[in-house]
Write an enzyme that holds these catalytic residues in place. Structure first.
Site, PDB file in Angstrom:
ATOM      1  N   ASP A  93       1.024  -1.131  -0.234  1.00 24.09           N
ATOM      2  CA  ASP A  93      -0.444  -0.329  -0.459  1.00 24.09           C
ATOM      3  C   ASP A  93       0.519   1.614  -0.052  1.00 24.09           C
ATOM      4  O   ASP A  93       0.436   2.726  -0.107  1.00 24.09           O
ATOM      5  CB  ASP A  93      -1.352  -0.294   1.254  1.00 24.09           C
ATOM      6  CG  ASP A  93      -0.584   0.338   2.517  1.00 24.09           C
ATOM      7  OD1 ASP A  93       1.050  -0.091   2.324  1.00 24.09           O
ATOM      8  OD2 ASP A  93      -0.664  -0.201   3.574  1.00 24.09           O
ATOM      9  N   GLY A  94       2.324   1.391  -0.312  1.00 32.20           N
ATOM     10  CA  GLY A  94       3.080   2.467  -0.352  1.00 32.20           C
ATOM     11  C   GLY A  94       3.916   2.884   1.667  1.00 32.20           C
ATOM     12  O   GLY A  94       4.728   3.606   1.092  1.00 32.20           O
ATOM     13  N   GLU A  95       2.909   1.870   2.485  1.00 32.17           N
ATOM     14  CA  GLU A  95       3.751   2.390   3.495  1.00 32.17           C
ATOM     15  C   GLU A  95       5.252   2.551   3.663  1.00 32.17           C
ATOM     16  O   GLU A  95       6.099   0.180   3.337  1.00 32.17           O
ATOM     17  CB  GLU A  95       3.440   1.499   4.369  1.00 32.17           C
ATOM     18  CG  GLU A  95       1.728   1.770   5.681  1.00 32.17           C
ATOM     19  CD  GLU A  95       1.330   1.633   6.335  1.00 32.17           C
ATOM     20  OE1 GLU A  95       1.757   0.653   7.140  1.00 32.17           O
ATOM     21  OE2 GLU A  95       0.101   1.883   6.361  1.00 32.17           O
ATOM     22  N   ARG A 139       8.798  25.498  -2.761  1.00 25.43           N
ATOM     23  CA  ARG A 139       8.235  26.033  -3.525  1.00 25.43           C
ATOM     24  C   ARG A 139       6.514  26.254  -2.822  1.00 25.43           C
ATOM     25  O   ARG A 139       6.484  27.770  -3.782  1.00 25.43           O
ATOM     26  CB  ARG A 139       8.042  25.375  -5.640  1.00 25.43           C
ATOM     27  CG  ARG A 139       9.190  25.733  -5.784  1.00 25.43           C
ATOM     28  CD  ARG A 139       9.685  24.709  -7.037  1.00 25.43           C
ATOM     29  NE  ARG A 139       8.317  23.400  -7.388  1.00 25.43           N
ATOM     30  CZ  ARG A 139       8.648  23.116  -8.386  1.00 25.43           C
ATOM     31  NH1 ARG A 139       8.967  23.324  -9.539  1.00 25.43           N
ATOM     32  NH2 ARG A 139       8.481  22.133  -8.182  1.00 25.43           N
ATOM     33  N   GLN A 140       5.815  25.717  -2.353  1.00 27.89           N
ATOM     34  CA  GLN A 140       5.019  26.505  -1.591  1.00 27.89           C
ATOM     35  C   GLN A 140       5.080  27.254  -0.268  1.00 27.89           C
ATOM     36  O   GLN A 140       4.983  26.646   0.846  1.00 27.89           O
ATOM     37  CB  GLN A 140       3.777  25.337  -1.055  1.00 27.89           C
ATOM     38  CG  GLN A 140       3.776  24.605  -2.642  1.00 27.89           C
ATOM     39  CD  GLN A 140       2.916  23.160  -2.134  1.00 27.89           C
ATOM     40  OE1 GLN A 140       1.679  23.405  -1.966  1.00 27.89           O
ATOM     41  NE2 GLN A 140       3.422  22.140  -3.037  1.00 27.89           N
ATOM     42  N   LYS A 195      10.893  36.289 -16.073  1.00 26.17           N
ATOM     43  CA  LYS A 195      10.332  34.200 -16.783  1.00 26.17           C
ATOM     44  C   LYS A 195       8.639  35.025 -16.015  1.00 26.17           C
ATOM     45  O   LYS A 195       8.841  35.622 -14.106  1.00 26.17           O
ATOM     46  CB  LYS A 195      10.981  33.381 -16.280  1.00 26.17           C
ATOM     47  CG  LYS A 195       9.905  32.060 -15.784  1.00 26.17           C
ATOM     48  CD  LYS A 195      10.667  31.339 -15.689  1.00 26.17           C
ATOM     49  CE  LYS A 195      10.268  30.552 -14.469  1.00 26.17           C
ATOM     50  NZ  LYS A 195      10.993  29.920 -13.587  1.00 26.17           N
ATOM     51  N   SER A 253      12.596  21.261 -13.426  1.00 25.91           N
ATOM     52  CA  SER A 253      11.404  19.184 -13.109  1.00 25.91           C
ATOM     53  C   SER A 253      10.648  19.055 -14.037  1.00 25.91           C
ATOM     54  O   SER A 253      11.560  18.343 -14.856  1.00 25.91           O
ATOM     55  CB  SER A 253      10.129  20.523 -11.615  1.00 25.91           C
ATOM     56  OG  SER A 253       9.053  19.387 -11.684  1.00 25.91           O
ATOM     57  N   GLY A 257      10.294  22.869 -18.756  1.00 34.75           N
ATOM     58  CA  GLY A 257       9.933  23.771 -18.654  1.00 34.75           C
ATOM     59  C   GLY A 257      10.300  25.236 -19.116  1.00 34.75           C
ATOM     60  O   GLY A 257      10.797  25.941 -20.015  1.00 34.75           O
TER      61      GLY A 257
HETATM   62  C1  R5P Z   1      11.509  28.494 -10.449  1.00 34.95           C
HETATM   63  O1  R5P Z   1      11.137  29.260  -9.683  1.00 34.95           O
HETATM   64  C2  R5P Z   1      12.372  27.474 -10.494  1.00 34.95           C
HETATM   65  O2  R5P Z   1      13.428  28.225  -9.749  1.00 34.95           O
HETATM   66  C3  R5P Z   1      12.833  26.644 -11.505  1.00 34.95           C
HETATM   67  O3  R5P Z   1      13.227  27.801 -12.326  1.00 34.95           O
HETATM   68  C4  R5P Z   1      11.136  25.869 -11.999  1.00 34.95           C
HETATM   69  O4  R5P Z   1      10.519  25.637 -10.410  1.00 34.95           O
HETATM   70  C5  R5P Z   1      11.846  24.823 -12.334  1.00 34.95           C
HETATM   71  O5  R5P Z   1      10.646  24.307 -12.500  1.00 34.95           O
HETATM   72  P1  R5P Z   1      10.460  23.831 -14.256  1.00 34.95           P
HETATM   73  O6  R5P Z   1      11.488  22.348 -14.540  1.00 34.95           O
HETATM   74  O7  R5P Z   1       9.167  22.848 -14.322  1.00 34.95           O
HETATM   75  O8  R5P Z   1       9.976  24.530 -15.156  1.00 34.95           O
END
Ligand code: R5P
Length: 292
Positions: free
Chosen positions: A37-39, A94-95, A190, A221, A224
């Site tokens: 179950d992932g535990e 990031r949160q 950005k 991540s 993008g």
């Molecule tokens: C955002 O401000 C971070 O510094 C990274 O640029 C971002 O989290 C990278 O995420 P992704 O690769 O999904 O664009």
């Protein structure tokens, strides 16, 4: 160091071994089983006999499992010693605030959990947000992998290199990187749509023509952000592009897509194990632990 032992976290075994070796500390291995179950079921393979114990565990995917394992290991270790938690890559950073109404600031929850299981000190590497780290009410330090990454960037023999931050938030990192590379830097503007997550680079008059570029970011991540930056810089007729980031999450086909967009190479740190993770941060972590 006799009075310190290092617990080899499930997600960071190689790095933990290197840190223990550099400190001359005993390495405590763990046995990990995952139930259907992932535990997670975790067992320390030997007793902790030192006054202080360091747990090394990054929280890359599966983020929640690695986070829960970190908390469980800290709780157990605290029965025997003071606990220093080394989380080379700290997820949820990031949160760090409520961007849209109703959002949960999960980094605050994580910080409270670490405190409640008895972590006295938290060491992270290039955390995405200092605000997220500030939520932890105990001793904490954010160390920079930039000097280690620069060593690798130098080996690429770039022509008239220019350091680029893909966003304004990364300007200090790019500045530090450029200082060590003995060159200059720029930051792109950005913008991320908070609802869709889509990113865009605002156009501006930047002279990158024929210059080889090092795009520097804390993490990749989906890829993008790097892809958008690369497409933008290629349109401005730059030379070669390499990417240096601390935490290469590289979800799914991210690396392939990044290379396809025109990036020659991705260099990252071993805060997250992986194919691109060549820059070893065990030395800077061990230095931080021995200087404390
Ligand atoms: C955002 O401000 C971070 O510094 C990274 O640029 C971002 O989290 C990278 O995420 P992704 O690769 O999904 O664009």
């Amino acid at each position: 160091m006799k009075n310190i032992s290092v617990i080899s976290g499930i997600s960071s075994q190689d790095l933990a071994k290197k840190v223990a070796r550099k400190l001359g500390a005993k390495l405590v291995s763990v046995d990990h089983k995952m139930f259907p179950d992932g535990e997670s079921k975790i067992t320390f393979k030997s007793d902790i006999r030192s006054k202080t114990c360091v747990i090394v565990q990054s929280t890359h995917p599966p983020v929640d499992s690695h986070m829960m394992q970190a908390l469980a290991m800290a709780h157990k270790a605290r029965e025997a010693a003071d606990v220093i938690m080394v989380i080379p890559y700290l997820g949820y950073a990031r949160q760090d605030k409520e961007f849209l109404k109703g959002e949960i600031v999960t980094s605050k929850v994580i910080a409270k959990l670490f405190k409640s299981v008895g972590v006295s000190r938290l060491i992270v590497v290039d955390i995405h947000s200092k605000t997220a780290l500030a939520h932890f009410k105990g001793k904490k330090v954010n160390i920079s992998a930039v000097p280690v990454l620069v060593k690798y960037a130098r080996r690429e023999r770039l022509k008239d290199p220019l350091v680029v931050s893909p966003d304004l938030g990364g300007t200090d990192r790019a500045k530090k990187f450029a200082e060590l590379m003995k060159t200059d830097y720029i930051s792109l503007n950005k913008k991320r749509d908070r609802k869709t997550g889509r990113v865009n680079i605002e156009d501006s008059e930047l002279d990158v023509k024929k210059r080889d570029l090092v795009i520097v970011d804390d993490m990749i991540s989906s890829g993008g952000s790097i892809i958008k930056a690369t497409e933008f810089l290629k349109r401005k007729k730059c030379g070669r592009i390499i990417v240096c980031c601390t935490h290469a999450l590289l979800i799914g086909e991210a690396e392939k897509k990044i290379l396809r967009s025109g990036v020659e190479k991705v260099i990252s740190a071993n805060t997250i194990p992986g194919k691109t993770s060549v820059a070893d941060v065990s030395g800077i972590i061990a230095d931080e632990l021995s200087n404390a």
